[in-house]
Design a protein around this motif. Structure first.
Motif, PDB file in Angstrom:
ATOM      1  N   TYR A  37       0.830  -1.202   0.000  1.00 25.18           N
ATOM      2  CA  TYR A  37       0.000   0.000   0.000  1.00 25.18           C
ATOM      3  C   TYR A  37       0.865   1.252   0.000  1.00 25.18           C
ATOM      4  O   TYR A  37       1.869   1.334   0.688  1.00 25.18           O
ATOM      5  CB  TYR A  37      -0.896   0.010   1.242  1.00 25.18           C
ATOM      6  N   LYS A  38       0.429   2.252  -0.762  1.00 20.11           N
ATOM      7  CA  LYS A  38       1.138   3.528  -0.754  1.00 20.11           C
ATOM      8  C   LYS A  38       0.783   4.332   0.488  1.00 20.11           C
ATOM      9  O   LYS A  38       1.613   5.025   1.051  1.00 20.11           O
ATOM     10  CB  LYS A  38       0.787   4.330  -2.004  1.00 20.11           C
ATOM     11  N   GLU A  39      -0.478   4.271   0.892  1.00 19.81           N
ATOM     12  CA  GLU A  39      -0.944   4.965   2.086  1.00 19.81           C
ATOM     13  C   GLU A  39      -1.431   3.936   3.097  1.00 19.81           C
ATOM     14  O   GLU A  39      -1.652   2.780   2.762  1.00 19.81           O
ATOM     15  CB  GLU A  39      -2.087   5.914   1.729  1.00 19.81           C
ATOM     16  N   GLU A  40      -1.621   4.391   4.304  1.00 19.31           N
ATOM     17  CA  GLU A  40      -2.111   3.501   5.352  1.00 19.31           C
ATOM     18  C   GLU A  40      -3.557   3.082   5.028  1.00 19.31           C
ATOM     19  O   GLU A  40      -4.435   3.927   4.880  1.00 19.31           O
ATOM     20  CB  GLU A  40      -2.082   4.230   6.697  1.00 19.31           C
ATOM     21  N   PRO A  41      -3.817   1.788   4.888  1.00 21.32           N
ATOM     22  CA  PRO A  41      -5.177   1.361   4.542  1.00 21.32           C
ATOM     23  C   PRO A  41      -6.136   1.483   5.720  1.00 21.32           C
ATOM     24  O   PRO A  41      -5.736   1.414   6.877  1.00 21.32           O
ATOM     25  CB  PRO A  41      -5.002  -0.100   4.137  1.00 21.32           C
ATOM     26  N   GLU A  42      -7.399   1.677   5.402  1.00 21.47           N
ATOM     27  CA  GLU A  42      -8.453   1.740   6.408  1.00 21.47           C
ATOM     28  C   GLU A  42      -8.948   0.320   6.656  1.00 21.47           C
ATOM     29  O   GLU A  42      -9.382  -0.362   5.740  1.00 21.47           O
ATOM     30  CB  GLU A  42      -9.607   2.604   5.902  1.00 21.47           C
ATOM     31  N   ILE A  43      -8.861  -0.121   7.883  1.00 26.19           N
ATOM     32  CA  ILE A  43      -9.279  -1.477   8.226  1.00 26.19           C
ATOM     33  C   ILE A  43     -10.657  -1.408   8.865  1.00 26.19           C
ATOM     34  O   ILE A  43     -10.911  -0.581   9.741  1.00 26.19           O
ATOM     35  CB  ILE A  43      -8.259  -2.140   9.176  1.00 26.19           C
ATOM     36  N   ALA A  44     -11.536  -2.280   8.428  1.00 27.12           N
ATOM     37  CA  ALA A  44     -12.911  -2.284   8.913  1.00 27.12           C
ATOM     38  C   ALA A  44     -12.976  -2.672  10.387  1.00 27.12           C
ATOM     39  O   ALA A  44     -12.136  -3.432  10.886  1.00 27.12           O
ATOM     40  CB  ALA A  44     -13.747  -3.250   8.091  1.00 27.12           C
ATOM     41  N   ASP A  45     -13.975  -2.137  11.071  1.00 28.16           N
ATOM     42  CA  ASP A  45     -14.162  -2.448  12.485  1.00 28.16           C
ATOM     43  C   ASP A  45     -14.441  -3.933  12.689  1.00 28.16           C
ATOM     44  O   ASP A  45     -14.032  -4.512  13.691  1.00 28.16           O
ATOM     45  CB  ASP A  45     -15.310  -1.629  13.070  1.00 28.16           C
ATOM     46  N   GLY A  46     -15.135  -4.544  11.746  1.00 27.57           N
ATOM     47  CA  GLY A  46     -15.417  -5.969  11.850  1.00 27.57           C
ATOM     48  C   GLY A  46     -14.159  -6.814  11.798  1.00 27.57           C
ATOM     49  O   GLY A  46     -14.044  -7.823  12.504  1.00 27.57           O
ATOM     50  N   ALA A  47     -13.206  -6.415  10.976  1.00 31.48           N
ATOM     51  CA  ALA A  47     -11.936  -7.152  10.886  1.00 31.48           C
ATOM     52  C   ALA A  47     -11.136  -7.007  12.176  1.00 31.48           C
ATOM     53  O   ALA A  47     -10.532  -7.981  12.647  1.00 31.48           O
ATOM     54  CB  ALA A  47     -11.124  -6.646   9.703  1.00 31.48           C
ATOM     55  N   ILE A  48     -11.136  -5.828  12.746  1.00 31.73           N
ATOM     56  CA  ILE A  48     -10.431  -5.604  14.010  1.00 31.73           C
ATOM     57  C   ILE A  48     -11.070  -6.429  15.120  1.00 31.73           C
ATOM     58  O   ILE A  48     -10.380  -7.087  15.907  1.00 31.73           O
ATOM     59  CB  ILE A  48     -10.418  -4.106  14.364  1.00 31.73           C
ATOM     60  N   ARG A  49     -12.395  -6.430  15.172  1.00 31.35           N
ATOM     61  CA  ARG A  49     -13.104  -7.218  16.174  1.00 31.35           C
ATOM     62  C   ARG A  49     -12.831  -8.711  15.994  1.00 31.35           C
ATOM     63  O   ARG A  49     -12.635  -9.446  16.958  1.00 31.35           O
ATOM     64  CB  ARG A  49     -14.599  -6.942  16.080  1.00 31.35           C
ATOM     65  N   TYR A  50     -12.782  -9.167  14.734  1.00 30.13           N
ATOM     66  CA  TYR A  50     -12.504 -10.576  14.444  1.00 30.13           C
ATOM     67  C   TYR A  50     -11.114 -10.973  14.931  1.00 30.13           C
ATOM     68  O   TYR A  50     -10.946 -12.028  15.545  1.00 30.13           O
ATOM     69  CB  TYR A  50     -12.635 -10.841  12.947  1.00 30.13           C
ATOM     70  N   ILE A  51     -10.122 -10.133  14.684  1.00 28.60           N
ATOM     71  CA  ILE A  51      -8.758 -10.428  15.122  1.00 28.60           C
ATOM     72  C   ILE A  51      -8.692 -10.497  16.642  1.00 28.60           C
ATOM     73  O   ILE A  51      -8.070 -11.395  17.212  1.00 28.60           O
ATOM     74  CB  ILE A  51      -7.772  -9.362  14.591  1.00 28.60           C
ATOM     75  N   LYS A  52      -9.361  -9.567  17.321  1.00 30.90           N
ATOM     76  CA  LYS A  52      -9.336  -9.560  18.781  1.00 30.90           C
ATOM     77  C   LYS A  52     -10.023 -10.796  19.354  1.00 30.90           C
ATOM     78  O   LYS A  52      -9.500 -11.446  20.263  1.00 30.90           O
ATOM     79  CB  LYS A  52      -9.998  -8.292  19.310  1.00 30.90           C
ATOM     80  N   VAL A  53     -11.189 -11.147  18.802  1.00 30.21           N
ATOM     81  CA  VAL A  53     -11.924 -12.312  19.302  1.00 30.21           C
ATOM     82  C   VAL A  53     -11.156 -13.599  19.007  1.00 30.21           C
ATOM     83  O   VAL A  53     -11.048 -14.485  19.866  1.00 30.21           O
ATOM     84  CB  VAL A  53     -13.344 -12.356  18.697  1.00 30.21           C
ATOM     85  N   ALA A  54     -10.598 -13.711  17.806  1.00 26.47           N
ATOM     86  CA  ALA A  54      -9.838 -14.909  17.445  1.00 26.47           C
ATOM     87  C   ALA A  54      -8.602 -15.060  18.326  1.00 26.47           C
ATOM     88  O   ALA A  54      -8.267 -16.178  18.751  1.00 26.47           O
ATOM     89  CB  ALA A  54      -9.454 -14.858  15.978  1.00 26.47           C
ATOM     90  N   SER A  55      -7.935 -13.959  18.625  1.00 27.26           N
ATOM     91  CA  SER A  55      -6.756 -14.015  19.502  1.00 27.26           C
ATOM     92  C   SER A  55      -7.146 -14.430  20.914  1.00 27.26           C
ATOM     93  O   SER A  55      -6.489 -15.270  21.531  1.00 27.26           O
ATOM     94  CB  SER A  55      -6.066 -12.661  19.550  1.00 27.26           C
ATOM     95  N   PHE A  56      -8.226 -13.873  21.412  1.00 23.71           N
ATOM     96  CA  PHE A  56      -8.675 -14.184  22.763  1.00 23.71           C
ATOM     97  C   PHE A  56      -9.090 -15.650  22.883  1.00 23.71           C
ATOM     98  O   PHE A  56      -8.688 -16.345  23.823  1.00 23.71           O
ATOM     99  CB  PHE A  56      -9.834 -13.255  23.151  1.00 23.71           C
ATOM    100  N   ILE A  57      -9.860 -16.127  21.926  1.00 22.59           N
ATOM    101  CA  ILE A  57     -10.299 -17.526  21.948  1.00 22.59           C
ATOM    102  C   ILE A  57      -9.103 -18.468  21.791  1.00 22.59           C
ATOM    103  O   ILE A  57      -9.043 -19.521  22.441  1.00 22.59           O
ATOM    104  CB  ILE A  57     -11.368 -17.765  20.865  1.00 22.59           C
ATOM    105  N   SER A  58      -8.141 -18.093  20.961  1.00 23.59           N
ATOM    106  CA  SER A  58      -6.949 -18.924  20.796  1.00 23.59           C
ATOM    107  C   SER A  58      -6.136 -18.990  22.079  1.00 23.59           C
ATOM    108  O   SER A  58      -5.600 -20.051  22.428  1.00 23.59           O
ATOM    109  CB  SER A  58      -6.083 -18.384  19.666  1.00 23.59           C
ATOM    110  N   MET A  59      -6.025 -17.870  22.801  1.00 23.58           N
ATOM    111  CA  MET A  59      -5.307 -17.883  24.070  1.00 23.58           C
ATOM    112  C   MET A  59      -6.005 -18.783  25.085  1.00 23.58           C
ATOM    113  O   MET A  59      -5.346 -19.554  25.794  1.00 23.58           O
ATOM    114  CB  MET A  59      -5.178 -16.465  24.633  1.00 23.58           C
ATOM    115  N   ILE A  60      -7.322 -18.701  25.145  1.00 20.40           N
ATOM    116  CA  ILE A  60      -8.069 -19.553  26.071  1.00 20.40           C
ATOM    117  C   ILE A  60      -7.931 -21.016  25.676  1.00 20.40           C
ATOM    118  O   ILE A  60      -7.687 -21.886  26.519  1.00 20.40           O
ATOM    119  CB  ILE A  60      -9.543 -19.121  26.126  1.00 20.40           C
ATOM    120  N   GLY A  61      -8.076 -21.308  24.387  1.00 17.16           N
ATOM    121  CA  GLY A  61      -7.963 -22.684  23.919  1.00 17.16           C
ATOM    122  C   GLY A  61      -6.587 -23.267  24.158  1.00 17.16           C
ATOM    123  O   GLY A  61      -6.452 -24.419  24.586  1.00 17.16           O
ATOM    124  N   LEU A  62      -5.564 -22.493  23.898  1.00 14.97           N
ATOM    125  CA  LEU A  62      -4.191 -22.958  24.111  1.00 14.97           C
ATOM    126  C   LEU A  62      -3.925 -23.212  25.591  1.00 14.97           C
ATOM    127  O   LEU A  62      -3.281 -24.198  25.958  1.00 14.97           O
ATOM    128  CB  LEU A  62      -3.207 -21.931  23.558  1.00 14.97           C
TER     129      LEU A  62
END
Length: 76
Positions: A37-62
């Motif tokens: 990317y030439k400029e900083e891309p805009e990341i959707a709120d849903g993608a940010i929420r997905y990353i946070k939830v997936a990380s949290f669930i992975s930490m609990i599962g691990l």
């Protein structure tokens, strides 16, 4: 018992990556892809929420997998 300790020690970097992606989801999502990317891309709120939830669930599962692994070692 030694193999359990080695697995837990080797999993510490995985926990580090999961914690990093939970607290900095935009950075972890763009890691290794900023050059596209030439400029900083805009990341959707849903993608940010997905990353946070997936990380949290992975930490609990691990953590649960490690607890089960340790408990099965003590049963022997």
């Amino acid at each position: 018992m030694f193999d359990t300790i080695v697995v837990i020690i080797l999993a510490i970097p995985l926990y580090g990556v999961l914690i990093w992606s939970y607290f900095y989801p935009q950075e972890s999502l763009l890691w290794g892809k900023r050059w596209m990317y030439k400029e900083e891309p805009e990341i959707a709120d849903g993608a940010i929420r997905y990353i946070k939830v997936a990380s949290f669930i992975s930490m609990i599962g691990l953590t649960l997998v490690f607890i089960i692994l340790i408990l099965t070692q003590f049963r022997r």
